[in-house]
Design an enzyme around this catalytic site. Structure first.
Site, PDB file in Angstrom:
ATOM      1  N   THR A 118      -1.156   2.481  -1.091  1.00  0.00           N
ATOM      2  CA  THR A 118      -1.715   1.920  -2.321  1.00  0.00           C
ATOM      3  C   THR A 118      -3.209   1.653  -2.145  1.00  0.00           C
ATOM      4  O   THR A 118      -3.668   1.341  -1.030  1.00  0.00           O
ATOM      5  CB  THR A 118      -0.987   0.612  -2.724  1.00  0.00           C
ATOM      6  OG1 THR A 118      -1.842  -0.164  -3.562  1.00  0.00           O
ATOM      7  CG2 THR A 118      -0.614  -0.238  -1.529  1.00  0.00           C
ATOM      8  N   SER A 153      -1.805  -9.194  -0.354  1.00  0.00           N
ATOM      9  CA  SER A 153      -0.446  -9.764  -0.413  1.00  0.00           C
ATOM     10  C   SER A 153       0.345  -9.251   0.785  1.00  0.00           C
ATOM     11  O   SER A 153      -0.045  -8.277   1.432  1.00  0.00           O
ATOM     12  CB  SER A 153       0.279  -9.344  -1.699  1.00  0.00           C
ATOM     13  OG  SER A 153       0.724  -8.001  -1.589  1.00  0.00           O
ATOM     14  N   TYR A 155       3.140  -7.736   0.558  1.00  0.00           N
ATOM     15  CA  TYR A 155       3.558  -6.366   0.220  1.00  0.00           C
ATOM     16  C   TYR A 155       2.474  -5.373   0.639  1.00  0.00           C
ATOM     17  O   TYR A 155       2.749  -4.385   1.326  1.00  0.00           O
ATOM     18  CB  TYR A 155       3.851  -6.235  -1.286  1.00  0.00           C
ATOM     19  CG  TYR A 155       3.613  -4.832  -1.801  1.00  0.00           C
ATOM     20  CD1 TYR A 155       4.399  -3.773  -1.352  1.00  0.00           C
ATOM     21  CD2 TYR A 155       2.571  -4.545  -2.698  1.00  0.00           C
ATOM     22  CE1 TYR A 155       4.160  -2.473  -1.788  1.00  0.00           C
ATOM     23  CE2 TYR A 155       2.330  -3.266  -3.137  1.00  0.00           C
ATOM     24  CZ  TYR A 155       3.128  -2.224  -2.675  1.00  0.00           C
ATOM     25  OH  TYR A 155       2.876  -0.940  -3.087  1.00  0.00           O
ATOM     26  N   HIS A 156       1.230  -5.643   0.213  1.00  0.00           N
ATOM     27  CA  HIS A 156       0.157  -4.699   0.538  1.00  0.00           C
ATOM     28  C   HIS A 156      -0.020  -4.564   2.052  1.00  0.00           C
ATOM     29  O   HIS A 156      -0.367  -3.500   2.555  1.00  0.00           O
ATOM     30  CB  HIS A 156      -1.150  -5.127  -0.140  1.00  0.00           C
ATOM     31  CG  HIS A 156      -1.133  -4.923  -1.637  1.00  0.00           C
ATOM     32  ND1 HIS A 156      -0.893  -5.947  -2.530  1.00  0.00           N
ATOM     33  CD2 HIS A 156      -1.285  -3.817  -2.382  1.00  0.00           C
ATOM     34  CE1 HIS A 156      -0.913  -5.468  -3.759  1.00  0.00           C
ATOM     35  NE2 HIS A 156      -1.147  -4.177  -3.705  1.00  0.00           N
ATOM     36  N   LYS A 159       2.065  -1.890   3.533  1.00  0.00           N
ATOM     37  CA  LYS A 159       1.504  -0.538   3.353  1.00  0.00           C
ATOM     38  C   LYS A 159       0.453  -0.258   4.425  1.00  0.00           C
ATOM     39  O   LYS A 159       0.331   0.865   4.915  1.00  0.00           O
ATOM     40  CB  LYS A 159       0.886  -0.384   1.962  1.00  0.00           C
ATOM     41  CG  LYS A 159       1.824  -0.669   0.816  1.00  0.00           C
ATOM     42  CD  LYS A 159       3.033   0.204   0.852  1.00  0.00           C
ATOM     43  CE  LYS A 159       3.199   1.045  -0.383  1.00  0.00           C
ATOM     44  NZ  LYS A 159       4.495   1.764  -0.388  1.00  0.00           N
TER      45      LYS A 159
END
Ligand SMILES: NC(=O)c1ccc[n+]([C@@H]2O[C@H](COP(=O)([O-])OP(=O)(O)OC[C@H]3O[C@@H](n4cnc5c(N)ncnc54)[C@H](O)[C@@H]3O)[C@@H](O)[C@H]2O)c1
Length: 367
Positions: A118, A153, A155-156, A159
């Site tokens: 992302t 975050s 989540y990031h 990645k």
């Protein structure tokens, strides 16, 4: 051609009190629609890629030339709820990708891994953002190094960790991979679907799984104010779903060399969030909806005004033709959502955020 999914997206969205605005048919019906439209059988298996044997068996059985890996928990707010959600996000995303890398090494080492990362991996540095790597001179010596990642975050962060793991696997084992730094996706359709309603994709509008334009359109469709967070001056890369699929196709048609780890920044254009909110309002006005734009107190911790200038030339060089008509895309989304208004109204509470980056759960007030 075959696919695998464990349907966890449905559970996550239900957990945050919502549902897809677009009704999604059972998988058997969707596979039948795919066969009728494209004349090919798409095999599908329900399975969890955090289980190594599941992944290995799949590669052994299908011997793929290319693997498109989307199967991760994709929500920043969901990963910020509490320790359990952050740990789950890391386990799910990192284990699935690691299993795939090991299975590729042992079973299909020549396959091309197209992995979804992302643009959020980079954060918002006060300098231009290259595509993955940059040349740096430090104390008189030069090197080409991964550009620093400053995600916003947990989540990031998964990645970012995935990117490091994939780059390592390419270097150690000669795997080939395209790591796509994708912008925020919006939209419900791609050209290949034609007008077969059985093929439409889900569209989530809740605070955790709804991306900005999708959420703004859902608000406009049911007569609620469109709510950018904070000043709304945050800038991000966006792209319609149809552009995302076009870019995957181009990347798959031109695979990387053995051992190559390449990074593409994938977005149509960068947009300021409050300008997107105004665009949705303008298109909604044309459809007779007349929503207002009201800013909400920002539940996230992020820079609200910042420099943002990422490169995105590699996919253009491969032939990517950006849609460049974002208002037409927004209109198509709005029309789809107006048809499914009652599904949004039934879960409208989920539109307003209460997941906060400081760990408290409190609904944001209007500013
Ligand atoms: N939507 C965006 O704006 C956006 C932007 C940048 C990157 N991405 C990335 O693109 C990918 C797809 O995103 P999306 O928005 O379509 O999300 P999505 O949730 O619709 O797609 C992910 C799919 O993977 C499945 N899945 C998750 N964990 C799994 C597991 N362990 N085993 C099997 N299946 C599993 C889910 O059920 C879901 O269907 C993600 O990797 C996401 O991080 C999305």
């Amino acid at each position: 051609m075959s696919g695998i999914d464990n349907y966890s997206r449905r559970d996550w969205v239900a957990e945050v009190g919502s549902q897809s605005a677009m009704p999604i048919l059972r998988m058997t019906e969707r596979l039948e629609a795919f066969r009728e439209n494209f004349g090919a059988n798409l095999q599908f298996q329900r399975g969890n890629i955090t289980d190594y044997d599941t992944v290995a068996n799949m590669l052994r059985h299908h011997q793929p030339d290319a693997i498109v890996h989307l199967a991760e928990m994709p929500s920043a707010p969901y990963s910020m709820i509490d320790a359990q959600h952050a740990v789950y996000t890391h386990q799910n995303n990192l284990m699935g990708t690691l299993n795939l890398l090991f299975a590729m090494r042992d079973i299909t080492p020549d396959a091309h891994l197209l992995k979804l990362g992302t643009m959020g991996e980079y954060g918002t540095p006060n300098v231009d953002i290259p595509e993955g790597f940059f040349e740096i001179e430090f104390r008189g010596r030069k090197d080409t190094l991964p550009f620093p990642r400053q995600p916003g975050s947990f989540y990031h962060l998964t990645k970012v960790h995935d990117s490091a793991n994939i780059m390592f696997a390419c270097r150690m084992w000669g795997l080939r991979s395209t790591d796509i730094m994708q912008g925020v996706v919006f939209g419900t359709r791609i050209d290949a679907m034609g007008d077969d309603e059985r093929l439409v994709t889900r569209l989530d509008f809740d605070q955790a799984f709804g991306t900005a334009i999708n959420r703004f359109c859902a608000q406009a469709a049911i007569g609620l104010p469109i709510t950018p967070y904070g000043k709304g001056a945050q800038t991000r890369g966006f792209l319609p779903l149809r552009d995302s699929i076009q870019c995957f196709t181009l990347a798959l048609e031109t695979p990387p060399e053995e051992g190559e780890y390449r990074v593409f920044n994938q977005f149509e254009e960068t947009y300021v969030i409050s300008e997107l909110a105004e665009m949705v309002r303008e298109v909604a006005d044309r459809l007779g909806l007349n929503p207002e734009v009201r800013h909400l107190e920002n539940p996230r911790k992020e820079m609200e005004e910042h420099y943002f200038n990422p490169d995105h030339s590699k996919l253009l060089e491969l032939g990517y033709e950006p849609t460049h008509d974002i208002k037409t895309e927004i209109e198509a989304v709005l029309k789809d959502l107006i048809k499914n208004k009652s599904r949004i109204e039934a879960r409208s509470e989920s539109l307003l955020p209460d997941i906060r980056w400081d760990g408290t759960r409190r609904k944001s007030d209007y500013r």
